[in-house]
Write a protein that holds these residues in place. Structure first.
Motif, short mmCIF file in Angstrom:
data_model
loop_
_atom_site.label_atom_id
_atom_site.label_comp_id
_atom_site.label_asym_id
_atom_site.label_seq_id
_atom_site.Cartn_x
_atom_site.Cartn_y
_atom_site.Cartn_z
N MET A 1 0.84 -1.20 0.00
CA MET A 1 0.00 0.00 0.00
C MET A 1 0.88 1.25 0.00
N ASN A 2 0.58 2.21 -0.88
CA ASN A 2 1.37 3.42 -0.96
C ASN A 2 1.12 4.30 0.26
N GLU A 3 2.21 4.91 0.74
CA GLU A 3 2.10 5.79 1.89
C GLU A 3 1.46 7.11 1.47
N ARG A 4 0.56 7.62 2.29
CA ARG A 4 -0.12 8.89 2.02
C ARG A 4 0.90 10.03 2.08
N ILE A 5 0.97 10.82 1.04
CA ILE A 5 1.87 11.98 1.01
C ILE A 5 1.03 13.25 1.12
N TRP A 6 1.31 14.03 2.14
CA TRP A 6 0.61 15.29 2.36
C TRP A 6 1.38 16.41 1.66
N THR A 7 0.67 17.29 0.97
CA THR A 7 1.33 18.35 0.22
C THR A 7 0.79 19.73 0.60
N LEU B 1 7.62 22.72 6.98
CA LEU B 1 6.63 21.75 6.50
C LEU B 1 7.18 20.33 6.53
N ASN B 2 8.43 20.16 6.13
CA ASN B 2 8.99 18.82 6.13
C ASN B 2 9.01 18.22 7.52
N ARG C 1 -5.71 21.56 -5.18
CA ARG C 1 -4.91 20.38 -5.50
C ARG C 1 -3.83 20.06 -4.47
N ASN C 2 -3.90 20.73 -3.32
CA ASN C 2 -2.98 20.43 -2.22
C ASN C 2 -3.76 20.33 -0.91
N ASP C 3 -3.16 19.65 0.05
CA ASP C 3 -3.81 19.54 1.36
C ASP C 3 -3.86 20.89 2.07
N TYR C 4 -2.81 21.68 1.89
CA TYR C 4 -2.71 22.97 2.57
C TYR C 4 -2.21 24.02 1.59
N THR D 1 0.17 21.24 14.80
CA THR D 1 -1.29 21.36 14.68
C THR D 1 -1.83 20.87 13.35
N LEU D 2 -0.94 20.57 12.39
CA LEU D 2 -1.38 20.13 11.06
C LEU D 2 -1.16 18.63 10.92
N GLU D 3 -2.11 17.98 10.26
CA GLU D 3 -1.96 16.56 10.01
C GLU D 3 -0.99 16.35 8.85
N GLY D 4 -0.08 15.41 9.03
CA GLY D 4 0.90 15.12 7.99
C GLY D 4 1.36 13.69 8.05
N GLY D 5 2.30 13.35 7.22
CA GLY D 5 2.87 12.00 7.19
C GLY D 5 4.21 11.98 7.89
N ARG D 6 5.09 11.11 7.40
CA ARG D 6 6.43 11.05 7.98
C ARG D 6 7.32 12.08 7.29
#
Length: 251
Positions: free
Chosen positions: A1-7, A34-35, A64-67, A166-171
């Motif tokens: 399963m591909n990891e969710r990438i937040w942008t 952001l990283n 087209r982006n999360d944030y 405070t923002l949802e993100g990935g690794r």
């Protein structure tokens, strides 16, 4: 399963940036911040202080982006139109935020009082929340996935600090760098094969010319530290076998 990438995307607003009078420093600090939050800065657009340009950029990039982050144009003068333009983009009215008015009143109590011009900095798109600004009183603004921030870098930094965690993100991305005195064209195949053989890794090649000779730094990025280390090891082996000396950390 591909990891969710937040942008995230960034819109840098200001005629002074486009004219060259001011050099933008926010792209780098926002990208790095952001990283750490596990979010990739996917695109940056610089636009003039024009309502139509801001509206178009905000609506395109937030979709087209999360944030979406914006910097610039939220001061007290007539040409600070960011709030009005973003309110137009979001289809809401502009209102004075009561808490922002109170914050500014306290801040300017010993600095000449809250003038009408200064009160402009309490204007927000209707429904917005505030981003704390300990540096200069005037808060940033958050509405949905849009974050409206100051253009002055040290004030932006304070607003980012207030948003930390405070923002949802990935690794977050892990990065390691090695360097070589080599023309990147000579090792292009080696780089391509290393990236192909290590799924999930991205390799950036950054050539330079110093001391009368050419070299390049190679940056390996992934969300998995072990994968980064494996790819670096493969590059070191390949470059060494080709007779090149490697500088860990880059040149």
């Amino acid at each position: 399963m591909n990891e969710r990438i937040w942008t995230a995307a960034l819109v840098v607003i200001g005629d002074e940036i486009l004219s060259g009078r001011t050099q933008d420093k926010n792209v780098a600090q926002i990208a790095l911040w952001l990283n750490i939050q596990g979010i990739r800065l996917a695109e940056v657009r610089v636009v003039a202080d024009r309502t139509d340009a801001i509206v178009e950029a905000v609506n395109t990039l937030r979709a087209r982006n999360d944030y979406l982050f914006t910097t610039g144009g939220i001061g007290p003068t007539h040409d600070d139109i960011t709030v009005d333009a973003i309110a137009e983009a979001l289809g809401v009215a502009v209102v004075h935020h009561p808490r922002a008015v109170a914050v500014l009143a306290r801040y300017y109590e010993t600095r000449g009082g809250l003038t009408e011009a200064r009160k402009r900095m309490a204007r927000v798109p209707d429904g917005a929340d505030l981003i704390e600004n300990r540096m200069s009183g005037a808060p940033g603004i958050r509405l949905g996935n849009v974050f409206i921030m100051a253009g002055v870098p040290h004030i932006t930094a304070g607003m980012l600090e207030a948003l930390t965690g405070t923002l949802e993100g990935g690794r977050p991305l892990i990065a390691r760098t090695i360097g070589c005195w080599v023309a990147e064209s000579e090792v292009a195949d080696l780089l391509r094969h290393a990236e192909r053989d290590h799924a999930g890794v991205a390799i950036g090649s950054y050539p330079f010319f110093r001391e009368g000779r050419v070299g390049a730094n190679f940056v390996v990025r992934a969300t998995d530290r072990a994968l980064v280390d494996q790819c670096i090891a493969a590059l070191v082996t390949g470059l060494g076998a080709a007779g090149y000396a490697i500088v860990d950390g880059g040149i």
